[in-house]
Design a protein around this motif. Structure first.
Motif, short mmCIF file in Angstrom:
data_model
loop_
_atom_site.label_atom_id
_atom_site.label_comp_id
_atom_site.label_asym_id
_atom_site.label_seq_id
_atom_site.Cartn_x
_atom_site.Cartn_y
_atom_site.Cartn_z
N GLU A 297 -5.80 29.20 25.15
CA GLU A 297 -5.92 30.44 24.35
C GLU A 297 -6.78 30.26 23.12
OE1 GLU A 297 -2.54 33.10 24.13
OE2 GLU A 297 -3.76 33.40 25.94
N LEU A 298 -6.63 29.10 22.49
CA LEU A 298 -7.28 28.89 21.19
C LEU A 298 -7.35 27.40 20.92
CD1 LEU A 298 -8.15 30.31 18.44
CD2 LEU A 298 -5.81 29.88 17.70
N ILE A 299 -8.42 26.99 20.27
CA ILE A 299 -8.49 25.58 19.88
C ILE A 299 -8.70 25.49 18.38
CG2 ILE A 299 -9.77 23.41 20.14
CD1 ILE A 299 -10.65 24.46 22.92
N GLU A 300 -7.80 24.76 17.69
CA GLU A 300 -8.01 24.49 16.27
C GLU A 300 -8.55 23.09 16.12
OE1 GLU A 300 -4.52 27.20 14.12
OE2 GLU A 300 -4.41 25.03 14.10
N ASP A 301 -9.76 23.01 15.57
CA ASP A 301 -10.37 21.70 15.43
C ASP A 301 -10.12 21.18 14.02
OD1 ASP A 301 -11.87 19.45 15.46
OD2 ASP A 301 -13.58 20.37 16.51
N LEU A 302 -9.31 20.13 13.88
CA LEU A 302 -9.01 19.60 12.55
C LEU A 302 -9.87 18.38 12.23
CD1 LEU A 302 -5.12 19.81 12.75
CD2 LEU A 302 -6.69 21.46 11.72
N GLY A 303 -10.88 18.18 13.05
CA GLY A 303 -11.76 17.05 12.80
C GLY A 303 -11.30 15.82 13.55
N SER A 304 -10.24 15.20 13.03
CA SER A 304 -9.76 13.99 13.69
C SER A 304 -8.96 14.32 14.94
CB SER A 304 -8.89 13.19 12.73
OG SER A 304 -7.75 13.94 12.40
N GLU A 305 -8.53 15.54 15.05
CA GLU A 305 -7.75 15.93 16.23
C GLU A 305 -7.93 17.43 16.47
OE1 GLU A 305 -3.92 14.71 14.75
OE2 GLU A 305 -3.48 16.74 14.07
N LYS A 306 -7.56 17.80 17.69
CA LYS A 306 -7.65 19.22 18.04
C LYS A 306 -6.27 19.70 18.45
CE LYS A 306 -12.43 19.33 19.72
NZ LYS A 306 -12.82 17.89 19.67
N ILE A 307 -5.91 20.91 18.01
CA ILE A 307 -4.67 21.52 18.50
C ILE A 307 -5.08 22.58 19.51
CG2 ILE A 307 -2.53 22.69 17.86
CD1 ILE A 307 -2.83 20.03 16.43
N VAL A 308 -4.60 22.45 20.72
CA VAL A 308 -4.94 23.41 21.77
C VAL A 308 -3.72 24.29 22.03
CG1 VAL A 308 -5.79 23.70 24.12
CG2 VAL A 308 -6.50 21.72 22.75
N PHE A 309 -3.93 25.57 21.93
CA PHE A 309 -2.85 26.52 22.21
C PHE A 309 -2.92 26.91 23.67
CE2 PHE A 309 -1.25 27.61 17.97
CZ PHE A 309 -2.17 26.92 17.20
N LEU A 310 -1.82 26.65 24.38
CA LEU A 310 -1.78 26.91 25.82
C LEU A 310 -0.76 27.99 26.14
CD1 LEU A 310 -1.52 23.14 26.81
CD2 LEU A 310 -3.59 24.56 27.01
N LYS A 311 -0.96 28.62 27.27
CA LYS A 311 0.00 29.62 27.69
C LYS A 311 0.35 29.37 29.14
CE LYS A 311 1.06 34.16 26.14
NZ LYS A 311 0.54 35.37 25.53
N ILE A 312 1.64 29.41 29.42
CA ILE A 312 2.05 29.28 30.80
C ILE A 312 3.18 30.23 31.08
CG2 ILE A 312 3.39 27.22 30.13
CD1 ILE A 312 3.07 26.34 33.11
N GLU A 313 2.94 31.16 31.97
CA GLU A 313 3.94 32.15 32.37
C GLU A 313 4.58 32.82 31.15
OE1 GLU A 313 4.43 33.05 35.49
OE2 GLU A 313 3.11 31.53 36.36
N GLY A 314 3.78 33.19 30.21
CA GLY A 314 4.30 33.90 29.05
C GLY A 314 4.88 33.00 27.98
N GLN A 315 5.06 31.71 28.23
CA GLN A 315 5.56 30.80 27.20
C GLN A 315 4.40 30.02 26.61
OE1 GLN A 315 9.43 29.56 27.23
NE2 GLN A 315 9.74 29.72 29.45
N GLU A 316 4.57 29.70 25.32
CA GLU A 316 3.45 29.04 24.65
C GLU A 316 3.71 27.55 24.46
OE1 GLU A 316 2.73 31.21 21.11
OE2 GLU A 316 1.75 32.86 22.17
#
Lengths: 420, 291, 368
Positions: free
Chosen positions: C306-325
């Motif tokens: 859904e969305l990727i937050e790039d913090l430089g040293s790491e990335k937070i990836v927002f995922l969705k599966i069957e309505g749950q995040e």
């Protein structure tokens, strides 16, 4: 938009609105109310708020008789009344008919030249000539006293009867009277520091003064307060005080407190004046009151039996645009039947002859019209510092100062004020 | 600066009011003080500084009046400040009871001073007054005084009334001051072992200095401007023992009709009040506290 | 130096319970952090130790002394407040010396101690200044200095860093820890910030609604959260949670949610559990987006990014599966992901936590 900027805008808008109102208000005039056809409106200014209803009734009758004239009352407290009408006269916006006190206040209006000369008007004839005097200056009649006040102590008739006492005829008799009362546990004289000295000084002085206008001469520098006649009067005050004929702590007692004591029958005499009789009666309906003045000399040297003040003087404004209507209204007030209506509605005795009084108190006062009374000497003083110096000398004596010293102190103050 | 000039129009209404109701009367008082105007007739003569000379060198009543002002001020400033501070410290917590008492103490402030005067005239009345009656009941007859009749104590009797009428008002200023002192300062003091007196001396009082200065400044001015209370209670008597400057000025103008002289008094009065105000604001600035 | 012991300590305010029952033995020289959301009772607990509040029940010992009824000044403690509580009308020197003066310490000793404390905190050059002339960090040091000069048995700190800006906070955090290591004074530190708690405490007490949720070292708290609340409160971004049911199929325990099936590859006696509604928790760093090496036992799920937050040293990836995040944390160098597409996500089954849905309590299931 930031919150701060928005707030600034609101303030700015309000400022503009206010500015607009202020500036706009300057240019505009209220639309004038449609005039009632040809009605002359005159204004009657006085300080007796308690008489408003009585005057309203009289004005109603007057307007019925004179459909083209409308009378408005404007009422202020007595101190403010003077300040206000003086200011209005200077602005050529004075009342058409107005009340004024005798003495210094009357003199002020004379100085300003705002009185209409009413000498020789026919409606004055109902007032005895000696009662018209306070409204005269330089041989001209400017104002006519309406009310008559007797500045003599009020006494409790029931207490006097109980101890078989009569109003005394000389100073010895007065002292003996007081002594009898005191012995029986009754306070002989209730004396307050608020109006008391200014009232009681008059009967105390009336027979001691070398001439009726002695206080006027003091003010002119022709007589001194350090002279025997005045010092004697102060000594007599001291005598009454030293012998305990006043209630305790005269200087701390105010007018209302003194009146309350008298109404509760805790004292035999109230050193104020006839104007207290109606309210005393109201406070204690069982009270039977009379008037008496101390005679400070022996019976054969007595000149006066008491003091009167012709007050609530009525006058017409010289600059009035409706002088005729104003005079007509004034004349109406002096008709005996109208005056009687006023007197009985307000409990005031009037200067006007032929008035039928209805209450016990007024009938008691009316007897004094036949007695030998002197116009209140204090009101002949036109410099208020002189008046205050004399009143203060009495209070100083009550406070323990030697009469000679108090007289000297008062005279020094008079000298300071009248030099020039 | 130049680009702001249109903004100056916005202060115009305020400025106009100030000029019409303050600057103009002040200047005209200054002018009148150099004349012998009686306030009634249009004629007035220029007399130079004669009014000032008379007042400052030859008027024992003016001197006495000024002395009365000082006595009145010292008494009112000291006791009003002291008691309002004590009450403020007792009522500083916002409990329901305290809010009720605060309102109660504040009540006299909103009563017209004329009414206050009449209440107290009856309290002080020597024969039927509640104060002396009360003292008699407590068998404290030796304390009975002629509260308004004794030249030596009348001014203080009125000063007590002034305090009574305004303690609630001043107390509110102190309560606001006390409440703005962070609670943690008291907790630190408690942990460090300060006694209640040490806490007051080293924490409360220094931090209350701005409020106290405002209170003292306000009370001083208030005491100088006291007028209606004294007018109604004694009118300056007995023998000028309670006459203060404002009353003196009024009597000169409206009893004695010496407007020129009264104007000179007004000018002196204004100078005194202005200098006191200035002095106090200097002290106030020195006492500023920021957390 | 002394330890602090709280025995059955509770505080009730007009019927409301602020602290329910607090039992803890704080060792001498320990840095203990009380952490929890506002209103959890952590500050009240601290204030009871300080003596500013009186416990409704229980006993507090400092060293071997029962201090429950003692005034704060007699407990030999020093406290640092969130707003620093410096006296605005005293300069730094007098702020530091005030407590010593009240204790009637000789002047030269006061001077010595103030000097030493100022040196430790490197504020010697500020002694003549007034608090209003200091920056936030400097004020904080002065507040600490005032605690140090008294040389107390226990430091009590109530959110001392919350008024500082983020960068300064990190810096002061480290300094504070170093200082405590050096002085070896028992310290109880209250904060609502889990990062502060994790980085500073020797041990952490997580509190909620007046109850202790868990006591442990930062590692224990992070890796073995005792319940759903602790699991959620500690860690940033916080643990992922999926709600579902457990069931046994083919001899294995399965976690099932709508459209999701996870073979937990583990045995668990469901009868003993007597409840099959559970919450599955997994930390973002334990979800991989590329196939991990085979020794890691993983379950593959197909998700949408859904969305990727790039913090430089790491990335937070927002995922969705069957309505749950779900959120996954990718280290640098991990395979890039595009937004909007489908991607397989691998859940590390060794790092999965299970909690009862009813009580939030942890279910022990990894018998390994």
């Amino acid at each position: 938009m930031s919150v701060k900027l928005r707030k600034d805008l609101v303030v700015l808008t309000i400022l503009m609105l206010v500015a607009g109102l202020v500036l706009g208000g300057c240019g505009q005039k209220k639309p004038e109310a449609p005039k009632e056809p040809e009605k002359t409106v005159i204004r009657f200014a006085h300080w007796r708020g308690e008489d408003k209803a009585a005057f309203d009734a009289i004005i109603k009758k007057f307007e019925a008789e004179n459909p083209t004239i409308k009378v408005e009352q404007s009422i202020e407290g007595s101190e403010k009344h003077d300040t206000k009408i003086l200011a209005e006269f200077q602005a050529k916006n004075g009342p058409d008919v107005f009340a004024v006190m005798p003495g210094a206040r009357f003199a002020n209006v004379v100085k300003g030249g705002w009185f209409l000369d009413i000498s020789g008007e026919k409606f004055l004839e109902v007032v005895k000539p000696h009662l018209r005097l306070p409204g005269q200056d330089g041989g001209k009649q400017y104002a006519v006293p309406y009310q008559l006040v007797l500045n003599d102590p009020v006494y409790n008739k029931a207490i006097f009867e109980k101890y078989k006492l009569e109003p005394p005829k000389d100073w010895k008799g007065f002292l003996a009277l007081c002594e009898t009362l005191k012995k029986n546990g009754v306070t002989p004289i209730i004396f307050d520091s608020e109006i008391g000295p200014g009232q009681f000084m008059n009967p105390m002085l009336m027979n001691n003064m070398p001439s009726d206008d002695a206080l006027v001469k003091v003010q002119k520098g022709e007589l001194k307060l350090t002279e025997d006649w005045f010092v004697t009067t102060l000594k007599q005050f001291k005598e009454l005080n030293d012998k305990g004929y006043f209630q305790k702590d005269v200087l701390g007692t105010k007018k209302a407190g003194a009146a309350a004591l008298f109404a509760q029958e805790k004292g035999a005499m109230l050193a104020q004046g006839s104007y207290m009789m109606a309210s005393n009666k109201q406070a204690n309906p069982n009270l039977k009151q009379g008037l008496l003045a101390p005679i400070t000399v022996s019976a054969d040297k007595m000149k006066y039996e008491g003091i009167h003040t012709a007050t609530f003087m009525i006058a017409v404004n010289k600059d009035s645009k409706n002088v005729e209507a104003a005079k007509k209204f004034m004349a109406f007030l002096f008709k005996p039947e109208i005056a009687a209506e006023y007197a009985n509605a307000t409990g005031q005795m009037l200067t006007i002859s032929g008035v039928q009084y209805k209450t016990e108190e007024l009938m008691e006062q009316a007897k004094w019209l036949e007695k030998k009374t002197l116009f209140q000497p204090r009101y002949m003083i036109t410099v208020s510092e002189v008046e205050k110096a004399i009143v203060n000398s009495i209070m100083d004596v009550i406070g323990g100062m030697a009469p000679e010293k108090a007289a000297l102190k008062a005279q020094q103050e008079v000298d300071r004020v009248i030099k020039k | 600066m130049r680009k702001y000039w249109p903004l100056s129009f916005f202060i115009l209404p305020g400025l106009l009011m100030y000029v019409i109701f303050f600057v103009f009367p002040a200047i005209s008082a200054l002018g009148l003080s150099l004349t012998d105007w009686n306030g009634i007739t249009p004629e007035r003569n220029f007399v130079g500084l004669a009014n000032y000379k008379e007042m400052l060198t030859n008027d024992p009543i003016f001197a006495q009046t000024f002395g009365n002002n000082i006595k009145y001020m010292l008494f009112v400033v000291f006791f009003q400040t002291l008691f309002s501070l004590i009450f403020a410290m007792m009522l500083v917590k916002n409990s329901r009871m305290n809010v009720f008492y605060r309102a109660l103490f504040f009540l006299p402030t909103i009563i017209a001073s004329i009414s206050v005067a009449f209440i107290w005239i009856f309290v002080y009345d020597p024969s039927i007054g509640s104060l002396n009656t009360f003292l008699t009941k407590l068998k404290l007859d030796f304390l009975i005084q002629s509260w308004l009749g004794d030249k030596n104590i009348a001014i203080y009797s009125i000063a007590v009334v002034q305090c009574w009428a305004h303690i609630g008002q001043v107390m509110v200023i102190f309560i606001a001051g006390l409440q703005s002192i962070p609670k943690s300062l008291y907790e630190v003091a408690r942990i460090e072992g300060a006694t209640p007196w040490q806490t007051f001396r080293h924490v409360t009082w220094p931090l209350l200095a701005p409020s106290a200065t405002i209170v003292v400044a306000y009370t001083t001015l208030q005491s100088f401007k006291a007028f209606d209370l004294i007018l109604a209670m004694t009118d300056g008597g007995p023998s000028y023992a309670t006459e203060i400057l404002s009353l003196f000025l009024y009597h000169q103008a409206f009893n004695n009709y010496k407007f020129g002289y009264a104007s000179a008094t007004a000018v002196i009065f204004m100078l005194i009040v202005a200098s006191i105000t200035l002095l106090q604001f200097r002290i106030l600035r020195a006492n500023k506290v920021s957390y | 130096m002394a330890g602090v012991k709280l025995e059955g300590v509770a505080k009730h305010f007009k019927g409301a319970v602020a602290v329910a029952e607090f039992n803890l033995d704080i060792k001498d020289g320990e840095f203990l952090v009380l952490v929890g959301p506002s209103g959890c009772g952590k500050s009240t607990t601290l204030r009871m130790v300080a003596g500013l509040e009186e416990p409704t029940y229980g006993r507090i010992m400092i060293g071997n002394k029962d201090v429950t009824k003692l005034e704060p000044k007699d407990r030999d403690i020093a406290m640092v407040f969130q707003d620093y509580a410096l006296y605005p009308h005293m300069n730094v020197y007098h702020n530091l010396a005030f407590g010593l003066k009240l204790r009637k310490m000789p002047k030269n000793e006061i001077e010595e101690r103030v000097k030493m404390a100022a040196e430790i905190l490197s504020i010697s050059h500020l002694l003549e200044r007034y608090p209003r002339q200091l920056s936030g960090g400097q004020r904080q040091r002065v507040a600490l200095g005032r605690a140090i000069v008294r040389n107390p048995q226990v430091f009590l700190m109530d959110e001392p860093l919350s008024n500082l800006d983020a960068k300064l906070r990190v810096q002061m955090r480290a300094e504070l820890v170093k200082l405590q290591r050096r002085l070896k004074t028992t310290t109880i530190y209250v904060t609502h910030d889990q990062t502060e708690a994790m980085t500073m405490g020797d041990r952490i007490v997580v509190m909620k609604d007046g109850y202790i949720q868990q006591v442990g070292t930062p590692e224990e708290i992070y890796h073995e959260p005792a319940n759903l609340f602790v699991a959620d409160f500690v860690g940033s971004p916080s643990m992922n949670f999926l709600e579902g049911e457990l069931c046994t199929e083919e001899g294995c325990i399965w976690f099932k949610a709508q459209g999701i099936r996870v073979n937990l590859r583990n045995s668990l006696n469901l009868e003993e559990l007597n409840e099959n509604k559970v919450v599955l928790g997994i930390r973002p760093e334990d979800i991989y987006l590329h196939r991990p090496s085979p020794e890691k036992v993983c379950e593959e799920l197909l998700c949408q990014t859904e969305l990727i937050e790039d913090l430089g040293s790491e990335k937070i990836v927002f995922l969705k599966i069957e309505g749950q995040e779900l959120q996954a944390r990718l280290r640098d160098g991990a395979a890039p992901v595009t937004v909007g597409g489908n991607t397989p996500a691998y859940l590390n089954l060794n790092k999965v936590h299970l909690f009862r849905k009813s009580t939030g309590k942890k279910i022990l299931f990894r018998g390994r």
